[in-house]
Scaffold this active site. Structure first.
Site, PDB file in Angstrom:
ATOM      1  N   LYS A  70     -11.305  -5.534   3.349  1.00 36.07           N
ATOM      2  CA  LYS A  70     -10.132  -4.793   3.828  1.00 36.07           C
ATOM      3  C   LYS A  70      -9.201  -4.518   2.670  1.00 36.07           C
ATOM      4  O   LYS A  70      -8.960  -5.396   1.836  1.00 36.07           O
ATOM      5  CB  LYS A  70      -9.404  -5.641   4.891  1.00 36.07           C
ATOM      6  CG  LYS A  70      -8.108  -5.102   5.383  1.00 36.07           C
ATOM      7  CD  LYS A  70      -8.168  -4.814   6.879  1.00 36.07           C
ATOM      8  CE  LYS A  70      -7.037  -3.937   7.368  1.00 36.07           C
ATOM      9  NZ  LYS A  70      -7.047  -2.590   6.794  1.00 36.07           N
ATOM     10  N   LYS A  94      -5.225 -12.498  -1.024  1.00 33.44           N
ATOM     11  CA  LYS A  94      -4.195 -12.317   0.007  1.00 33.44           C
ATOM     12  C   LYS A  94      -4.748 -12.657   1.383  1.00 33.44           C
ATOM     13  O   LYS A  94      -4.122 -13.368   2.168  1.00 33.44           O
ATOM     14  CB  LYS A  94      -3.740 -10.854   0.010  1.00 33.44           C
ATOM     15  CG  LYS A  94      -2.273 -10.677  -0.199  1.00 33.44           C
ATOM     16  CD  LYS A  94      -1.898  -9.212  -0.091  1.00 33.44           C
ATOM     17  CE  LYS A  94      -0.623  -8.976  -0.858  1.00 33.44           C
ATOM     18  NZ  LYS A  94      -0.074  -7.655  -0.731  1.00 33.44           N
ATOM     19  N   LYS A 106     -10.673  -2.323  -1.877  1.00 32.58           N
ATOM     20  CA  LYS A 106      -9.628  -1.394  -2.346  1.00 32.58           C
ATOM     21  C   LYS A 106     -10.273  -0.057  -2.665  1.00 32.58           C
ATOM     22  O   LYS A 106     -11.439  -0.004  -3.052  1.00 32.58           O
ATOM     23  CB  LYS A 106      -8.953  -1.928  -3.614  1.00 32.58           C
ATOM     24  CG  LYS A 106      -7.585  -1.333  -3.861  1.00 32.58           C
ATOM     25  CD  LYS A 106      -6.574  -1.982  -2.944  1.00 32.58           C
ATOM     26  CE  LYS A 106      -5.188  -1.440  -3.096  1.00 32.58           C
ATOM     27  NZ  LYS A 106      -4.229  -2.283  -2.356  1.00 32.58           N
ATOM     28  N   THR A 190       5.952  -5.548   6.053  1.00 25.81           N
ATOM     29  CA  THR A 190       6.088  -6.188   4.739  1.00 25.81           C
ATOM     30  C   THR A 190       7.439  -6.887   4.636  1.00 25.81           C
ATOM     31  O   THR A 190       7.529  -8.050   4.236  1.00 25.81           O
ATOM     32  CB  THR A 190       5.913  -5.163   3.601  1.00 25.81           C
ATOM     33  OG1 THR A 190       4.611  -4.608   3.732  1.00 25.81           O
ATOM     34  CG2 THR A 190       6.048  -5.796   2.235  1.00 25.81           C
TER      35      THR A 190
HETATM   36  P1  NAD Z   1       9.236   2.510  -2.461  1.00 23.37           P
HETATM   37  O1  NAD Z   1       8.653   3.567  -3.329  1.00 23.37           O
HETATM   38  O2  NAD Z   1       9.542   2.811  -1.039  1.00 23.37           O
HETATM   39  O3  NAD Z   1      10.621   1.999  -3.128  1.00 23.37           O
HETATM   40  C1  NAD Z   1      10.713   1.565  -4.439  1.00 23.37           C
HETATM   41  C2  NAD Z   1      12.184   1.255  -4.761  1.00 23.37           C
HETATM   42  O4  NAD Z   1      12.232   0.737  -6.099  1.00 23.37           O
HETATM   43  C3  NAD Z   1      13.096   2.470  -4.724  1.00 23.37           C
HETATM   44  O5  NAD Z   1      14.376   2.100  -4.269  1.00 23.37           O
HETATM   45  C4  NAD Z   1      13.157   2.870  -6.204  1.00 23.37           C
HETATM   46  O6  NAD Z   1      14.342   3.604  -6.536  1.00 23.37           O
HETATM   47  C5  NAD Z   1      13.153   1.503  -6.861  1.00 23.37           C
HETATM   48  N1  NAD Z   1      12.745   1.559  -8.268  1.00 23.37           N
HETATM   49  C6  NAD Z   1      11.793   2.319  -8.844  1.00 23.37           C
HETATM   50  N2  NAD Z   1      11.763   2.119 -10.170  1.00 23.37           N
HETATM   51  C7  NAD Z   1      12.681   1.164 -10.429  1.00 23.37           C
HETATM   52  C8  NAD Z   1      13.143   0.517 -11.607  1.00 23.37           C
HETATM   53  N3  NAD Z   1      12.622   0.847 -12.804  1.00 23.37           N
HETATM   54  N4  NAD Z   1      14.112  -0.408 -11.503  1.00 23.37           N
HETATM   55  C9  NAD Z   1      14.647  -0.710 -10.287  1.00 23.37           C
HETATM   56  N5  NAD Z   1      14.276  -0.113  -9.156  1.00 23.37           N
HETATM   57  C10 NAD Z   1      13.313   0.807  -9.220  1.00 23.37           C
HETATM   58  O7  NAD Z   1       8.259   1.250  -2.581  1.00 23.37           O
HETATM   59  P2  NAD Z   1       8.063   0.045  -1.545  1.00 23.37           P
HETATM   60  O8  NAD Z   1       7.043   0.438  -0.543  1.00 23.37           O
HETATM   61  O9  NAD Z   1       9.391  -0.444  -1.092  1.00 23.37           O
HETATM   62  O10 NAD Z   1       7.384  -1.020  -2.497  1.00 23.37           O
HETATM   63  C11 NAD Z   1       8.140  -1.787  -3.431  1.00 23.37           C
HETATM   64  C12 NAD Z   1       7.264  -2.885  -4.028  1.00 23.37           C
HETATM   65  O11 NAD Z   1       6.733  -3.671  -2.957  1.00 23.37           O
HETATM   66  C13 NAD Z   1       6.061  -2.373  -4.802  1.00 23.37           C
HETATM   67  O12 NAD Z   1       5.796  -3.250  -5.854  1.00 23.37           O
HETATM   68  C14 NAD Z   1       4.942  -2.453  -3.776  1.00 23.37           C
HETATM   69  O13 NAD Z   1       3.678  -2.576  -4.410  1.00 23.37           O
HETATM   70  C15 NAD Z   1       5.318  -3.712  -3.038  1.00 23.37           C
HETATM   71  N6  NAD Z   1       4.716  -3.761  -1.707  1.00 23.37           N
HETATM   72  C16 NAD Z   1       5.070  -2.888  -0.741  1.00 23.37           C
HETATM   73  C17 NAD Z   1       4.463  -2.937   0.497  1.00 23.37           C
HETATM   74  C18 NAD Z   1       4.866  -1.993   1.619  1.00 23.37           C
HETATM   75  O14 NAD Z   1       4.297  -2.104   2.714  1.00 23.37           O
HETATM   76  N7  NAD Z   1       5.810  -1.098   1.425  1.00 23.37           N
HETATM   77  C19 NAD Z   1       3.455  -3.890   0.748  1.00 23.37           C
HETATM   78  C20 NAD Z   1       3.106  -4.800  -0.264  1.00 23.37           C
HETATM   79  C21 NAD Z   1       3.746  -4.725  -1.493  1.00 23.37           C
END
Ligand code: NAD
Length: 414
Positions: A70, A94, A106, A190
């Site tokens: 998955k 995970k 993946k 998340t």
């Molecule tokens: P997103 O694209 O919705 O939001 C990212 C946020 O980070 C935005 O506010 C952006 O402005 C900010 N950002 C980008 N570059 C930056 C920098 N250089 N410094 C500070 N802030 C910065 O992404 P998301 O879905 O919220 O995911 C965020 C993190 O969480 C990622 O690492 C992602 O892999 C991880 N993650 C997300 C999920 C999910 O379901 N959304 C699941 C597992 C892991």
């Protein structure tokens, strides 16, 4: 381990380390150091201007001893074979940590979806499913959304798979729209998972969430929902940030106002004049720090200046290995990404269960089950960390690796 190893090599290192700590032989590492299956496909798409463009896609299946594999499919110009392999290995860990009946998988396609039309994206999504259809399916390998893919793309992929198989197959993929068998609670899963980890970590450090000072880096999907959950739980969210800077108020920010004003990219700080930098944000006085943006934010350079009692990694890889060591030597409780961000895959699992049984749960039921899974996963990792005297990151890797190693051994593979 250096701070600049590539993702694949560092993932192999992690798996080797966890297996060695668990007492497994070199042969087990030989099995788990690479995906058991890796398919590379070429997908021709007729673009809107009439030309044909041929895209490269991948699907990696790390280990299917526990059950079907998955993991998400990402659409990104920088997708590459090694990254897809490494990410499938992370998914195995995970799934093991949250005790899901899956191995890790993946997928990815090298493309830039921001420059493609809806019609082109649909053809690419359907072409990818046709190309990988032999090795995927509800009992083989179940894809999901990832970077730059969403519920619409999952819907096209599910429809293509159902047409190929000539039966409706909602359990082929997760992250679908609700009307096509998506799960309640998937969008916020998340952030819910991160919240549960924060609550459990706070108990271990005798911190009351009510009134606790929380700093969140990133205000996108993960960070903004998390800010809302923390705010509603009575915590004081004193700082948030986006790619352009950070907002800080020691009395607590007005989260509802910020949520209302942020755009679809998670940007809100550009509306304010008195901002601080992301670097300053990380070093603020607080109880709980949550990096929820990008990788490599806490490094050997700033780990000594982190003032939080608890760091919970919502983002993937925000803390380097050196920084992990420094934080744990300083007694800071670090909840690693493989545990803290596992809420998404857990609710994906619930979606698949609901699809298979054809009976759907309310959001309350989903949240209740998510809570039970993550509390148990957190405590399992925490106890491993205490009993084996290792940091939470290595403890999480040990818990994650143990399940696939055990399943491989019982099957007689090693
Ligand atoms: P997103 O694209 O919705 O939001 C990212 C946020 O980070 C935005 O506010 C952006 O402005 C900010 N950002 C980008 N570059 C930056 C920098 N250089 N410094 C500070 N802030 C910065 O992404 P998301 O879905 O919220 O995911 C965020 C993190 O969480 C990622 O690492 C992602 O892999 C991880 N993650 C997300 C999920 C999910 O379901 N959304 C699941 C597992 C892991």
């Amino acid at each position: 381990m250096g701070e600049n190893l590539n993702l694949f090599t560092s993932t192999q290192y992690v798996i080797n380390d966890a297996l060695a700590k668990l007492g497994y032989t070199e042969e087990m590492y030989e099995l788990l150091k690479e995906p058991v299956r890796m398919l590379t496909v070429r997908i021709p798409v007729r673009m809107d201007d009439g030309t044909i463009q041929v895209f490269t896609g991948y699907r990696a299946q790390h280990n299917d001893a526990v059950g079907p594999t998955k993991g998400g499919v990402r659409f990104h110009p920088e997708v590459d074979e090694e990254e897809v392999k490494a990410l499938s290995m992370w998914m195995s860990l995970k799934c093991g940590i949250v005790d899901l009946p899956y191995g890790g998988g993946k997928g990815g396609i090298i493309c830039d979806p921001r420059t493609m039309s809806f019609a082109e994206l649909e053809k690419l999504s359907r072409g990818y499913v046709r190309a990988i259809s032999q090795i995927v399916g509800p009992t083989k390998d179940i894809p999901a959304p990832d970077v730059y893919t969403n519920s619409q793309i999952m819907a096209w992929m599910m429809d293509e798979y159902s047409r190929l198989r000539e039966n409706d197959s909602p359990g082929f993929i997760t992250g679908k729209p609700i009307v096509l068998g998506g799960s309640q609670g998937r969008e916020k899963a998340t952030a819910q998972g991160v919240t549960i980890c924060i609550e459990e970590a706070a108990k271990k450090r005798n911190i009351n969430i009510k009134g606790a000072r929380v700093v969140i880096q990133g205000f996108g999907n993960a960070g903004s929902f998390l800010a809302k959950f923390m705010h509603d739980a009575g915590a004081k969210v004193v700082a948030i940030s986006d790619a352009h800077g950070a907002l800080y108020d020691q009395d607590g920010l007005d989260i509802d106002y910020l949520l209302d004003r942020r755009d679809s990219f998670g940007t809100v700080t550009t509306l304010f004049e008195n901002t601080i930098s992301n670097k300053e944000l990380l070093e603020l006085e607080c109880d709980i720090l949550v990096p929820a943006a990008i990788s490599n934010q806490i490094t050997s350079e700033n780990a000594h200046n982190i003032k939080a009692a608890i760091v919970v990694e919502a983002a993937n890889g925000p803390t380097t290995f050196e920084a992990t060591k420094i934080l744990s030597e300083r007694g800071i409780l670090l909840v690693p990404d493989v545990l803290a961000s596992a809420g998404g895959v857990t609710v994906s699992y619930f979606e698949w269960v609901q699809n298979n049984q054809g009976y759907y749960w309310s959001e309350e039921e989903v949240n209740e089950k998510l809570h039970a899974k993550l509390v148990s996963a957190f405590n399992n990792v925490y106890e491993t960390s205490e009993n084996r005297r290792v940091n939470m990151r290595l403890a999480a890797y040990m818990v994650g690796a143990r399940k696939m190693a055990e399943a491989s051994r019982f099957r007689g593979w090693v």
